[in-house]
Scaffold this motif. Sequence first.
Motif, PDB file in Angstrom:
ATOM      1  N   GLY A 122       0.808  -1.213   0.000  1.00 58.97           N
ATOM      2  CA  GLY A 122       0.000   0.000   0.000  1.00 58.97           C
ATOM      3  C   GLY A 122       0.845   1.268   0.000  1.00 58.97           C
ATOM      4  N   ASN A 123       0.180   2.398  -0.143  1.00 56.93           N
ATOM      5  CA  ASN A 123       0.886   3.680  -0.194  1.00 56.93           C
ATOM      6  C   ASN A 123       1.398   4.069   1.176  1.00 56.93           C
ATOM      7  OD1 ASN A 123       0.267   3.957  -2.871  1.00 56.93           O
ATOM      8  ND2 ASN A 123      -1.405   5.419  -2.561  1.00 56.93           N
ATOM      9  N   TYR A 124       2.655   4.496   1.212  1.00 56.99           N
ATOM     10  CA  TYR A 124       3.209   5.052   2.449  1.00 56.99           C
ATOM     11  C   TYR A 124       3.520   6.522   2.190  1.00 56.99           C
ATOM     12  CZ  TYR A 124       6.330   6.080   6.300  1.00 56.99           C
ATOM     13  OH  TYR A 124       6.908   6.667   7.387  1.00 56.99           O
ATOM     14  N   ASP A 125       2.858   7.423   2.907  1.00 57.57           N
ATOM     15  CA  ASP A 125       3.055   8.863   2.695  1.00 57.57           C
ATOM     16  C   ASP A 125       3.799   9.484   3.871  1.00 57.57           C
ATOM     17  OD1 ASP A 125       1.427   8.407   0.507  1.00 57.57           O
ATOM     18  OD2 ASP A 125      -0.300   9.509   1.280  1.00 57.57           O
ATOM     19  N   ILE A 126       4.798  10.285   3.565  1.00 66.04           N
ATOM     20  CA  ILE A 126       5.443  11.106   4.603  1.00 66.04           C
ATOM     21  C   ILE A 126       5.109  12.553   4.262  1.00 66.04           C
ATOM     22  CG2 ILE A 126       7.643  11.910   5.544  1.00 66.04           C
ATOM     23  CD1 ILE A 126       8.777   9.165   5.125  1.00 66.04           C
ATOM     24  N   VAL A 127       4.390  13.215   5.129  1.00 67.02           N
ATOM     25  CA  VAL A 127       3.931  14.573   4.822  1.00 67.02           C
ATOM     26  C   VAL A 127       4.736  15.534   5.691  1.00 67.02           C
ATOM     27  CG1 VAL A 127       1.883  15.936   4.336  1.00 67.02           C
ATOM     28  CG2 VAL A 127       1.654  13.486   4.652  1.00 67.02           C
ATOM     29  N   GLY A 128       5.927  15.893   5.212  1.00 67.61           N
ATOM     30  CA  GLY A 128       6.869  16.663   6.029  1.00 67.61           C
ATOM     31  C   GLY A 128       7.168  18.036   5.469  1.00 67.61           C
ATOM     32  N   ASN A 129       8.212  18.625   6.037  1.00 68.84           N
ATOM     33  CA  ASN A 129       8.638  19.977   5.684  1.00 68.84           C
ATOM     34  C   ASN A 129      10.155  20.013   5.500  1.00 68.84           C
ATOM     35  OD1 ASN A 129       6.183  21.437   5.710  1.00 68.84           O
ATOM     36  ND2 ASN A 129       6.229  21.599   7.933  1.00 68.84           N
ATOM     37  N   ASN A 130      10.681  21.223   5.172  1.00 67.28           N
ATOM     38  CA  ASN A 130      12.137  21.347   5.068  1.00 67.28           C
ATOM     39  C   ASN A 130      12.767  21.762   6.399  1.00 67.28           C
ATOM     40  OD1 ASN A 130      11.214  24.001   5.091  1.00 67.28           O
ATOM     41  ND2 ASN A 130      12.867  24.744   3.773  1.00 67.28           N
ATOM     42  N   THR A 131      12.031  21.635   7.478  1.00 71.04           N
ATOM     43  CA  THR A 131      12.592  21.904   8.812  1.00 71.04           C
ATOM     44  C   THR A 131      12.259  20.716   9.719  1.00 71.04           C
ATOM     45  OG1 THR A 131      10.561  22.973   9.554  1.00 71.04           O
ATOM     46  CG2 THR A 131      12.265  24.413   8.642  1.00 71.04           C
ATOM     47  N   PRO A 132      13.126  20.431  10.693  1.00 72.96           N
ATOM     48  CA  PRO A 132      12.885  19.256  11.546  1.00 72.96           C
ATOM     49  C   PRO A 132      11.879  19.507  12.662  1.00 72.96           C
ATOM     50  CG  PRO A 132      14.973  20.293  12.113  1.00 72.96           C
ATOM     51  CD  PRO A 132      14.428  21.067  10.956  1.00 72.96           C
ATOM     52  N   VAL A 133      11.387  20.738  12.796  1.00 74.90           N
ATOM     53  CA  VAL A 133      10.474  21.083  13.898  1.00 74.90           C
ATOM     54  C   VAL A 133       9.258  21.821  13.336  1.00 74.90           C
ATOM     55  CG1 VAL A 133      12.293  21.141  15.644  1.00 74.90           C
ATOM     56  CG2 VAL A 133      11.740  23.234  14.377  1.00 74.90           C
ATOM     57  N   PHE A 134       8.335  22.206  14.243  1.00 74.93           N
ATOM     58  CA  PHE A 134       7.143  22.911  13.772  1.00 74.93           C
ATOM     59  C   PHE A 134       6.782  24.041  14.741  1.00 74.93           C
ATOM     60  CE2 PHE A 134       2.606  23.284  12.507  1.00 74.93           C
ATOM     61  CZ  PHE A 134       2.848  23.650  11.199  1.00 74.93           C
ATOM     62  N   PHE A 135       5.849  24.890  14.336  1.00 79.10           N
ATOM     63  CA  PHE A 135       5.500  26.101  15.105  1.00 79.10           C
ATOM     64  C   PHE A 135       4.687  25.801  16.359  1.00 79.10           C
ATOM     65  CE2 PHE A 135       5.984  27.395  10.707  1.00 79.10           C
ATOM     66  CZ  PHE A 135       6.680  28.584  10.783  1.00 79.10           C
ATOM     67  N   VAL A 136       3.815  24.799  16.269  1.00 78.53           N
ATOM     68  CA  VAL A 136       2.942  24.472  17.410  1.00 78.53           C
ATOM     69  C   VAL A 136       3.045  22.984  17.664  1.00 78.53           C
ATOM     70  CG1 VAL A 136       1.350  26.388  17.029  1.00 78.53           C
ATOM     71  CG2 VAL A 136       0.925  24.199  15.894  1.00 78.53           C
ATOM     72  N   ARG A 137       2.725  22.580  18.892  1.00 76.13           N
ATOM     73  CA  ARG A 137       2.864  21.160  19.221  1.00 76.13           C
ATOM     74  C   ARG A 137       1.517  20.480  19.457  1.00 76.13           C
ATOM     75  NH1 ARG A 137       4.878  23.667  24.309  1.00 76.13           N
ATOM     76  NH2 ARG A 137       7.007  23.320  23.638  1.00 76.13           N
ATOM     77  N   ASP A 138       0.430  21.257  19.409  1.00 72.90           N
ATOM     78  CA  ASP A 138      -0.884  20.672  19.648  1.00 72.90           C
ATOM     79  C   ASP A 138      -1.784  20.981  18.448  1.00 72.90           C
ATOM     80  OD1 ASP A 138      -2.541  19.872  22.552  1.00 72.90           O
ATOM     81  OD2 ASP A 138      -3.663  20.272  20.699  1.00 72.90           O
ATOM     82  N   PRO A 139      -2.447  19.960  17.892  1.00 72.29           N
ATOM     83  CA  PRO A 139      -3.251  20.193  16.681  1.00 72.29           C
ATOM     84  C   PRO A 139      -4.382  21.193  16.884  1.00 72.29           C
ATOM     85  CG  PRO A 139      -3.694  18.008  17.583  1.00 72.29           C
ATOM     86  CD  PRO A 139      -2.536  18.558  18.342  1.00 72.29           C
ATOM     87  N   MET A 140      -4.771  21.427  18.149  1.00 74.53           N
ATOM     88  CA  MET A 140      -5.828  22.401  18.410  1.00 74.53           C
ATOM     89  C   MET A 140      -5.431  23.788  17.897  1.00 74.53           C
ATOM     90  SD  MET A 140      -8.821  22.562  19.613  1.00 74.53           S
ATOM     91  CE  MET A 140      -9.405  21.646  21.019  1.00 74.53           C
ATOM     92  N   LYS A 141      -4.108  24.078  17.879  1.00 70.77           N
ATOM     93  CA  LYS A 141      -3.661  25.405  17.454  1.00 70.77           C
ATOM     94  C   LYS A 141      -3.353  25.476  15.958  1.00 70.77           C
ATOM     95  CE  LYS A 141      -1.134  27.892  20.350  1.00 70.77           C
ATOM     96  NZ  LYS A 141      -0.108  28.344  21.331  1.00 70.77           N
TER      97      LYS A 141
END
Length: 490
Positions: A122-141
Amino acid sequence: MTDQPPNTTTDSGIPVPSDEHALTVGQTGPVLLHDFYLNEKLAHFVRERVPDRVYHVKGGGAFGYFEVTADVSQWTKAAFLSQVGKRTPLFVRFSVVAAEEGAPDTDRDVRGFAVKFYTEEGNYDIVGNNTPVFFVRDPMKFPDFIHSQERMPDTGMRSNNMQWDFWTLSPESAHQVTMLMSDRGTPRTWRHMNGYASSTYLWENAAGQKFWVKYHFKTEQGIQNMTDAESRAIRAEDLDCHRRDLWEAVARKDYPSWRLEMQIMPFEDAAGYRFNPFDITKVWPQRDYPPIPVGRMVLDRNPENFFAEVTQVAFEVSNMVPGIGPSPDRMVLGRMFAYGDSARYRIGPNYDQLPVNRPASAVHNYNKDGPMRYHHSGSQPVYAPNSYGGPKADQHRYHDAGWFVEGAEIARTAYEAHKDDDDFVQAGTLYRQVMTPADRDHLAGNIVWHLSQGVERFIQERAVNDYWANVDHDLGTRVANDLGLAAPAR
Ligand code: NDP
């Protein structure tokens, strides 16, 4: 073969008499409603668009392959990673986060880095960015963060004031904003940047042992960025420079490649690690978990049709194959539903049947019908259980890749803070220990320029005193001086 092009037809395949003239009553009379070809042409034209993605709208992509270069079977049973030398076809889409279609590729922004592996399971998707971190840590934000990067509700304009208001009230963004304000926020091309899955995932081997992992795609072209001044100059010349660069590189057979390196943490290490390893605003320092090269990704084929392949491709955080699972990273768990849902809304419930999304492995299940359904299972039973040979799930062979704690209380809390958890510590390490003096000068200059574009005084003061001075006092002082503000207190 003939030199003659084929005759134009309607979508039903009927040859039509003219590409140029509508049917009229005499030369000066009305256009006739029964001009079926004109009707179809206009009706199709006004339906040419599908809804944009809400963010990561503008992008580009290419097909290629992934090749395993090291034995990883001690950590995962994923079939596509099972043998050195094994190749799996894939599609990659790069994108700008906040910009709409038609906006410049050069804007200071994070870049999307999404990979779809067409594996035998099956399909394996990695939905990432060009940085190893992100702006917020909780999906609510998450929607609030995206809204703050987009356009003002009244004027329809982008607003640095809104961005800095959100960032400075969300101190967990400091690490990501430090990277965004560095020259990595303006990559020279998509070929010259790294990709990261950013979130932490679970790997599980054939014996059932579990590991926490982080994916790093390291560019083999080398990191290259633009300065702020360069990016603004190119913006005036070429809005599509990144899309163009990728297309032209693949077309001239200068195939871009990335080395996949994994950070791998034994399952039991997570609880006592000095940072909460599931917090996406943190990296795992490389001296604790050195990246291990495991494979290579090469892009060697341009799409044949931009809309069919780049626009209609759908990446899903929830597409994980046996041997790979989510971690307690809330940004993974919170995104597991939304991406498939977005594709169902944007493209339609049968989006997985389009060639770019269609898995290489056979699909067997009890979903049926819906708009534009093409592949079907003939007269096979449409319900389970059944007595007529329909597909059967096997929970001994395939189980949910989980770690979930039975009986845990339902809670709405912050992440558990580990010993060294602090919103500013890793951004400070990046500034003091990793960046060169030139990187630090550019960072300070980029922050000052960005904060000078329509950001209110009280937000500038908050950015200096409650944000950059916490990342590094010297950096806070430099920003304050250049903005004409009082230096931050010690
Ligand atoms: P290391 O010295 O082992 O790693 C530093 C890493 O930072 C490099 O390997 C490189 O990763 C990346 N890097 C180099 N220059 C820059 C720059 N100008 N802007 C952003 N990243 C850069 O130290 P640690 O692992 O302890 O990390 C220290 C800091 O480095 C972190 O706080 C984080 O800000 C940053 N970093 C760490 C990464 C990690 O996985 N540990 C990954 C990326 C950044 P790469 O080859 O991936 O570009």
